[in-house]
Design a protein around this motif. Structure first.
Motif, PDB file in Angstrom:
ATOM      1  N   TRP A   1      46.695  34.381  91.181  1.00  0.00           N
ATOM      2  CA  TRP A   1      47.308  33.366  92.049  1.00  0.00           C
ATOM      3  C   TRP A   1      46.299  32.227  92.149  1.00  0.00           C
ATOM      4  CZ3 TRP A   1      52.219  33.085  93.768  1.00  0.00           C
ATOM      5  CH2 TRP A   1      52.518  32.014  94.627  1.00  0.00           C
TER       6      TRP A   1
ATOM      7  N   SER B   1      42.316  43.369  99.649  1.00  0.00           N
ATOM      8  CA  SER B   1      42.356  41.924  99.851  1.00  0.00           C
ATOM      9  C   SER B   1      43.293  41.613 101.011  1.00  0.00           C
ATOM     10  CB  SER B   1      42.851  41.243  98.580  1.00  0.00           C
ATOM     11  OG  SER B   1      41.945  41.493  97.531  1.00  0.00           O
TER      12      SER B   1
ATOM     13  N   TYR C   1      50.270  35.742  99.628  1.00  0.00           N
ATOM     14  CA  TYR C   1      50.832  34.461  99.185  1.00  0.00           C
ATOM     15  C   TYR C   1      52.340  34.621  99.063  1.00  0.00           C
ATOM     16  CZ  TYR C   1      45.986  33.574  98.287  1.00  0.00           C
ATOM     17  OH  TYR C   1      44.630  33.435  98.467  1.00  0.00           O
TER      18      TYR C   1
ATOM     19  N   TYR D   1      40.149  40.422  93.115  1.00  0.00           N
ATOM     20  CA  TYR D   1      39.788  39.005  92.942  1.00  0.00           C
ATOM     21  C   TYR D   1      38.834  38.868  91.762  1.00  0.00           C
ATOM     22  CZ  TYR D   1      35.486  40.402  95.173  1.00  0.00           C
ATOM     23  OH  TYR D   1      34.324  41.061  95.440  1.00  0.00           O
TER      24      TYR D   1
ATOM     25  N   HIS E   1      29.854  38.948  96.645  1.00  0.00           N
ATOM     26  CA  HIS E   1      31.197  38.654  97.146  1.00  0.00           C
ATOM     27  C   HIS E   1      31.076  37.758  98.362  1.00  0.00           C
ATOM     28  CE1 HIS E   1      35.166  40.048  99.029  1.00  0.00           C
ATOM     29  NE2 HIS E   1      35.409  39.171  98.082  1.00  0.00           N
ATOM     30  N   HIS E   2      31.921  36.755  98.443  1.00  0.00           N
ATOM     31  CA  HIS E   2      31.903  35.833  99.574  1.00  0.00           C
ATOM     32  C   HIS E   2      32.852  36.324 100.646  1.00  0.00           C
ATOM     33  CE1 HIS E   2      29.739  33.299  96.900  1.00  0.00           C
ATOM     34  NE2 HIS E   2      30.745  33.247  96.056  1.00  0.00           N
TER      35      HIS E   2
ATOM     36  N   ARG F   1      38.619  36.863 103.546  1.00  0.00           N
ATOM     37  CA  ARG F   1      38.824  37.895 102.533  1.00  0.00           C
ATOM     38  C   ARG F   1      38.127  39.156 103.000  1.00  0.00           C
ATOM     39  NH1 ARG F   1      40.511  36.229  97.766  1.00  0.00           N
ATOM     40  NH2 ARG F   1      40.671  33.995  97.501  1.00  0.00           N
TER      41      ARG F   1
ATOM     42  N   ASP G   1      35.887  31.475  90.691  1.00  0.00           N
ATOM     43  CA  ASP G   1      35.367  32.544  91.543  1.00  0.00           C
ATOM     44  C   ASP G   1      36.250  32.699  92.777  1.00  0.00           C
ATOM     45  OD1 ASP G   1      33.240  34.433  92.220  1.00  0.00           O
ATOM     46  OD2 ASP G   1      32.752  33.039  93.840  1.00  0.00           O
ATOM     47  N   GLY G   2      36.609  33.924  93.090  1.00  0.00           N
ATOM     48  CA  GLY G   2      37.432  34.195  94.275  1.00  0.00           C
ATOM     49  C   GLY G   2      38.927  34.147  94.035  1.00  0.00           C
ATOM     50  N   THR G   3      39.355  33.793  92.817  1.00  0.00           N
ATOM     51  CA  THR G   3      40.791  33.715  92.537  1.00  0.00           C
ATOM     52  C   THR G   3      41.434  35.095  92.707  1.00  0.00           C
ATOM     53  OG1 THR G   3      40.461  31.896  90.975  1.00  0.00           O
ATOM     54  CG2 THR G   3      42.492  33.163  90.744  1.00  0.00           C
ATOM     55  N   PRO G   4      42.499  35.190  93.485  1.00  0.00           N
ATOM     56  CA  PRO G   4      43.160  36.489  93.688  1.00  0.00           C
ATOM     57  C   PRO G   4      43.851  36.997  92.415  1.00  0.00           C
ATOM     58  CG  PRO G   4      43.734  34.912  95.425  1.00  0.00           C
ATOM     59  CD  PRO G   4      43.062  34.129  94.332  1.00  0.00           C
ATOM     60  N   ILE G   5      43.765  38.298  92.199  1.00  0.00           N
ATOM     61  CA  ILE G   5      44.429  38.944  91.058  1.00  0.00           C
ATOM     62  C   ILE G   5      45.798  39.455  91.498  1.00  0.00           C
ATOM     63  CG2 ILE G   5      44.315  40.850  89.405  1.00  0.00           C
ATOM     64  CD1 ILE G   5      41.259  40.679  89.628  1.00  0.00           C
TER      65      ILE G   5
ATOM     66  N   ASP H   1      36.210  32.171 101.220  1.00  0.00           N
ATOM     67  CA  ASP H   1      36.202  31.366 100.011  1.00  0.00           C
ATOM     68  C   ASP H   1      36.015  29.899 100.374  1.00  0.00           C
ATOM     69  OD1 ASP H   1      38.597  30.223 100.721  1.00  0.00           O
ATOM     70  OD2 ASP H   1      39.777  31.382  99.291  1.00  0.00           O
TER      71      ASP H   1
ATOM     72  N   MET I   1      26.876  38.620  90.740  1.00  0.00           N
ATOM     73  CA  MET I   1      27.777  37.819  91.580  1.00  0.00           C
ATOM     74  C   MET I   1      28.035  38.555  92.896  1.00  0.00           C
ATOM     75  SD  MET I   1      29.694  35.054  91.625  1.00  0.00           S
ATOM     76  CE  MET I   1      28.996  34.814  89.985  1.00  0.00           C
TER      77      MET I   1
ATOM     78  N   ASP J   1      44.883  29.826  93.791  1.00  0.00           N
ATOM     79  CA  ASP J   1      44.981  29.508  95.219  1.00  0.00           C
ATOM     80  C   ASP J   1      44.460  28.122  95.568  1.00  0.00           C
ATOM     81  OD1 ASP J   1      42.424  30.424  94.558  1.00  0.00           O
ATOM     82  OD2 ASP J   1      42.067  31.291  96.527  1.00  0.00           O
TER      83      ASP J   1
END
Lengths: 156, 156
Positions: free
Chosen positions: A79, B20, B24, A31, B3-4, B13, A139-143, B7, B1, A81
């Protein structure tokens, strides 16, 4: 070219008049960690004032990262999201003065399969964490994937 | 940063040390119709002797196609459905003389999320069928997305 009712693997597909029946699952490989936490904050493209960000990869893909190097330009696929998947036309750059445009002629995050494509430079690498320049993803966007830029045959 | 754990949408997550947890679903929006029916036949990149092909879109995304035009260069995203998803290192271009390379530094179709990225020119358009030049994707390959090429700020 005629359409095949079944492909080489025997997977069922619909005919030309219907929708494709097969779906595929994306398993994110990490992410984005970024100061950008909402679409309101994000620039439209990475070279329009986006901050640096970390790509935090899952331990399970470490072997795939081994040849990434600081200074390299790569294509990052994400992705998106927080995008809307049922949008087929938008006004580019959210500008009400621009005409409605089919999403496949825009870079809007809102589209049926919201895969983001970002060209970024690698600043530094710390294990499975990769620092990149100018990334507009939130922030947190999945790779989804990382690919090398192919600018010439010599790069391949 | 930091990690949450969750999200902005409350999706669970995993932590940094795990994989992860969220996945999707890609719903293809059409498929490639091409004379290329096996990986043995396909060139490594589209500008290395690939044939013209049809992109056959589903009726349901017609409104998204309305601003595509012959002569335009676009980025086609596909799902490389015949790729292997558990490969993290390959020898580039299947050349045994080349060292094992992490897949994220190659354009190998074999990778955890086998999204193909192809730069193609549109030759002609017939309703929801779009003829393109130089596409190395195999016949039946599902289409994920189409995006305009962004070569300069003026294109946006």
């Amino acid at each position: 070219m005629t359409h095949h009712a079944r492909d080489a693997h025997g997977v069922r597909r619909s005919g030309d008049s219907g929708d494709s029946a097969v779906s595929y699952v994306v398993h994110p490989i990490g992410y984005v960690a970024s100061p950008l936490v909402s679409r309101d904050m994000a620039p439209k493209q990475g070279d329009e004032g986006a901050p640096d960000a970390w790509l935090v990869f899952d331990e399970g893909v470490r072997a795939g990262l081994r040849d990434l190097r600081p200074g390299a330009e790569v294509l990052l696929l994400t992705w998106l999201d927080r995008a809307s998947r049922d949008v087929l036309a938008v006004r580019p750059r959210d500008d009400p003065a621009r005409p409605l445009t089919g999403v496949f002629s825009t870079r809007s995050p809102d589209r049926p399969n919201p895969v983001g494509l970002h060209r970024v430079s690698i600043v530094s690498i710390d294990g499975t964490r990769v620092r990149v320049r100018d990334l507009e993803a939130l922030d947190g966007t999945p790779i989804v994937d990382v690919k090398p830029v192919l600018d010439s045959v010599g790069d391949r």
